[in-house]
Design a protein around this motif. Structure first.
Motif, mmCIF file in Angstrom:
data_model
loop_
_atom_site.group_PDB
_atom_site.id
_atom_site.type_symbol
_atom_site.label_atom_id
_atom_site.label_comp_id
_atom_site.label_asym_id
_atom_site.label_seq_id
_atom_site.Cartn_x
_atom_site.Cartn_y
_atom_site.Cartn_z
ATOM 1 N N MET A 24 37.598 47.732 47.974
ATOM 2 C CA MET A 24 37.233 48.970 47.336
ATOM 3 C C MET A 24 36.008 49.463 48.234
ATOM 4 S SD MET A 24 38.101 48.785 43.327
ATOM 5 C CE MET A 24 37.134 50.309 43.207
ATOM 6 N N GLU A 25 35.200 48.733 48.151
ATOM 7 C CA GLU A 25 33.734 49.018 48.827
ATOM 8 C C GLU A 25 34.081 49.892 50.262
ATOM 9 O OE1 GLU A 25 31.155 49.815 47.342
ATOM 10 O OE2 GLU A 25 32.153 49.153 45.345
ATOM 11 N N LEU A 26 34.855 49.041 51.012
ATOM 12 C CA LEU A 26 35.017 49.297 52.393
ATOM 13 C C LEU A 26 36.029 50.807 52.466
ATOM 14 C CD1 LEU A 26 35.771 46.003 54.210
ATOM 15 C CD2 LEU A 26 33.878 47.610 54.785
ATOM 16 N N ALA A 27 36.862 50.976 51.473
ATOM 17 C CA ALA A 27 37.646 52.058 51.397
ATOM 18 C C ALA A 27 36.690 53.263 51.131
ATOM 19 C CB ALA A 27 38.585 51.979 50.341
ATOM 20 N N ARG A 28 35.783 53.172 50.351
ATOM 21 C CA ARG A 28 34.971 54.091 49.803
ATOM 22 C C ARG A 28 34.106 54.566 51.297
ATOM 23 N NH1 ARG A 28 32.488 52.636 44.010
ATOM 24 N NH2 ARG A 28 31.364 54.639 44.233
ATOM 25 N N ALA A 29 33.753 53.864 51.834
ATOM 26 C CA ALA A 29 32.869 53.921 53.015
ATOM 27 C C ALA A 29 33.631 54.509 54.175
ATOM 28 C CB ALA A 29 32.303 52.426 53.526
ATOM 29 N N VAL A 30 34.830 54.137 54.248
ATOM 30 C CA VAL A 30 35.597 54.573 55.582
ATOM 31 C C VAL A 30 36.667 55.707 55.070
ATOM 32 C CG1 VAL A 30 35.016 52.555 56.757
ATOM 33 C CG2 VAL A 30 37.234 52.874 55.458
ATOM 34 N N ASP A 31 36.562 56.281 53.886
ATOM 35 C CA ASP A 31 37.582 57.467 53.443
ATOM 36 C C ASP A 31 39.057 56.555 53.599
ATOM 37 O OD1 ASP A 31 38.719 59.683 52.308
ATOM 38 O OD2 ASP A 31 38.934 60.516 54.208
ATOM 39 N N GLY A 32 39.331 55.510 52.875
ATOM 40 C CA GLY A 32 40.166 54.567 52.923
ATOM 41 C C GLY A 32 41.141 54.540 51.970
ATOM 42 N N VAL A 33 42.289 54.129 52.010
ATOM 43 C CA VAL A 33 43.219 53.735 51.005
ATOM 44 C C VAL A 33 43.693 52.406 50.823
ATOM 45 C CG1 VAL A 33 45.528 54.321 49.882
ATOM 46 C CG2 VAL A 33 44.136 56.015 50.832
ATOM 47 N N VAL A 34 43.581 51.661 49.696
ATOM 48 C CA VAL A 34 43.696 50.354 49.495
ATOM 49 C C VAL A 34 45.204 49.958 49.280
ATOM 50 C CG1 VAL A 34 43.208 48.316 48.038
ATOM 51 C CG2 VAL A 34 41.601 49.973 48.590
ATOM 52 N N ILE A 35 45.749 49.126 50.038
ATOM 53 C CA ILE A 35 47.129 48.628 50.164
ATOM 54 C C ILE A 35 47.462 47.216 49.901
ATOM 55 C CG2 ILE A 35 49.154 48.858 51.521
ATOM 56 C CD1 ILE A 35 48.262 50.980 53.007
ATOM 57 N N ASN A 36 48.276 47.019 48.924
ATOM 58 C CA ASN A 36 48.413 45.638 48.411
ATOM 59 C C ASN A 36 49.314 44.660 49.482
ATOM 60 O OD1 ASN A 36 48.749 43.155 46.879
ATOM 61 N ND2 ASN A 36 50.666 44.276 45.885
ATOM 62 N N VAL A 37 48.707 43.443 49.932
ATOM 63 C CA VAL A 37 49.262 42.617 50.474
ATOM 64 C C VAL A 37 49.363 41.175 49.766
ATOM 65 C CG1 VAL A 37 49.365 41.681 52.765
ATOM 66 C CG2 VAL A 37 48.218 43.643 52.588
ATOM 67 N N ASP A 38 49.798 41.408 48.355
ATOM 68 C CA ASP A 38 49.935 40.153 47.420
ATOM 69 C C ASP A 38 51.288 40.222 46.862
ATOM 70 O OD1 ASP A 38 49.646 38.844 44.768
ATOM 71 O OD2 ASP A 38 47.656 38.293 45.679
ATOM 72 N N SER A 39 52.048 39.310 46.987
ATOM 73 C CA SER A 39 53.266 39.236 46.513
ATOM 74 C C SER A 39 53.330 39.329 44.931
ATOM 75 C CB SER A 39 54.275 38.034 47.114
ATOM 76 O OG SER A 39 53.691 36.828 46.719
ATOM 77 N N MET A 40 52.407 38.881 44.150
ATOM 78 C CA MET A 40 52.580 38.763 42.791
ATOM 79 C C MET A 40 52.003 40.044 42.166
ATOM 80 S SD MET A 40 54.209 36.287 41.755
ATOM 81 C CE MET A 40 55.073 34.784 42.645
ATOM 82 N N GLN A 41 51.121 40.871 42.884
ATOM 83 C CA GLN A 41 50.605 42.087 42.301
ATOM 84 C C GLN A 41 51.494 43.187 42.497
ATOM 85 O OE1 GLN A 41 46.709 42.396 43.959
ATOM 86 N NE2 GLN A 41 45.953 40.937 42.606
ATOM 87 N N LEU A 42 52.582 42.976 43.347
ATOM 88 C CA LEU A 42 53.616 44.040 43.132
ATOM 89 C C LEU A 42 54.368 44.275 42.048
ATOM 90 C CD1 LEU A 42 55.440 42.769 46.499
ATOM 91 C CD2 LEU A 42 54.372 44.666 46.388
ATOM 92 N N TYR A 43 54.192 43.092 41.018
ATOM 93 C CA TYR A 43 55.081 43.498 39.853
ATOM 94 C C TYR A 43 54.095 44.208 38.354
ATOM 95 C CZ TYR A 43 58.020 40.452 42.213
ATOM 96 O OH TYR A 43 59.134 39.867 43.083
ATOM 97 N N ARG A 44 55.077 45.027 38.106
ATOM 98 C CA ARG A 44 54.169 46.106 37.121
ATOM 99 C C ARG A 44 53.850 45.357 35.779
ATOM 100 N NH1 ARG A 44 59.408 48.849 36.842
ATOM 101 N NH2 ARG A 44 58.523 50.078 38.602
ATOM 102 N N GLU A 45 54.772 44.161 35.368
ATOM 103 C CA GLU A 45 54.487 43.652 34.037
ATOM 104 C C GLU A 45 53.124 42.416 34.141
ATOM 105 O OE1 GLU A 45 58.743 44.570 34.208
ATOM 106 O OE2 GLU A 45 57.174 43.665 35.634
#
Length: 309
Positions: A24-45
């Protein structure tokens, strides 16, 4: 890499190492977007159980591929690559920096080293292997796989991946490692311009954070989250049902253990998972820059990383 135009920031690390906050801090510093690379955080529940970014975090910085799949869906590395390709392209089209963060080493390896296209497995073999997984569990699959692919049988700790390895060797006559060695075509993320980081904290520091995370998972919100998931009646073989916390909190909800026993089980399971992650990162992402998140405050760590830009 100073002087090279940066094309993406990649942040891997074991669970509870603070990689989401750094992203998050790096995305704020470089005008970035955080993209998930975690197989379990894909699931909405599973937001709290998987330590997915909060709604407040997602409001502060754009996040992609979090909570985008139902728990009823089994997901593969190839399917993930199809999804993430579109997100990376969209982020770059908007003139922003992709900041990819997570703990699923196989996804990072596929992103940066390519992914083997294994031929379709005959339906009969897939059914046979999945029945074995359902009826016999991880030990039965490992026993069946061991004489055919001893390396995978020893290395893999996840039922879905063990079952996949068995399907591949039975269906193609070659091990999954053989197919991966033949990965062809350019990887989705070429080597030029990548900032590749692995968070590597001291074990005592990480273990203390893991214990705190277990405490958070046992809060009323965590119990309610697992109770809601279990009420769906999904098969235990689905990836979401094997997320750390589901079985442990489920046992507590059913009265099969005390809160203290559930906390211990959560802590032990998470420590073991973090150790497997660290082993993968050392072996498979050995050329990535390693950072100790407890050695300095977040602002100093961000400045250090941005010195490469």
């Amino acid at each position: 890499m100073a002087g090279t135009a940066k094309t993406a920031i990649l942040i891997a690390g074991p669970t509870a190492s603070g990689k989401s906050a750094l992203a998050m801090e790096l995305a704020r510093a470089v005008d970035g977007v955080v993209i998930n690379v975690d197989s379990m955080q894909l699931y909405r529940e599973l937001r709290l159980v998987t330590a997915r970014p909060s709604a407040e975090d997602e409001a502060l910085v754009p996040h992609r591929l979090y909570g985008c799949l139902p728990a009823s869906e089994a997901f593969s590395t190839g399917a993930y690559l199809d999804l993430v390709r579109g997100e990376i392209d969209a982020v770059r089209a908007d003139g922003k920096m992709p900041v990819l963060v997570g703990g699923t080493g196989l996804y990072f390896r596929a992103l940066t080293q390519g992914f083997a296209e294994v031929p379709p497995i005959p339906a009969g073999i897939r059914k046979q292997c999945r029945m074995l997984a359902t009826e016999g569990g991880i030990d039965a699959v490992r026993t069946e796989l061991a004489p055919l692919d001893p390396e995978a049988a020893e290395r893999l700790m996840d039922l879905q991946r063990l079952t996949r390895a068995l399907e591949v060797v039975l269906g193609t006559g070659r091990t999954l490692a053989d197919w991966q060695a033949d990965a062809h075509g350019a990887p989705l993320l070429g080597p030029e311009g990548l900032v590749k980081l692995v968070l590597a904290p001291p074990r005592p520091w990480l273990h203390a954070r893991i214990a705190l995370r277990a405490e958070m998972m046992l809060a009323p919100e965590g119990l309610a989250e697992v109770e809601t998931l279990l009420a769906l009646g999904l098969p235990d073989t689905l990836p979401a049902m094997r997320a750390i916390g589901v079985a442990e909190i489920g046992a507590l909800l059913r009265g099969h253990c005390s809160r203290e026993e559930a906390h211990l089980a959560l802590t032990v399971a998470t420590r073991q998972y973090a150790k497997r992650q660290e082993t993968f990162f050392r072996g498979q992402l050995s050329d990535w820059s390693r950072k100790d998140p407890q050695a300095q405050d977040m602002a100093s760590l961000v400045r250090e990383i941005l010195n490469d830009f």
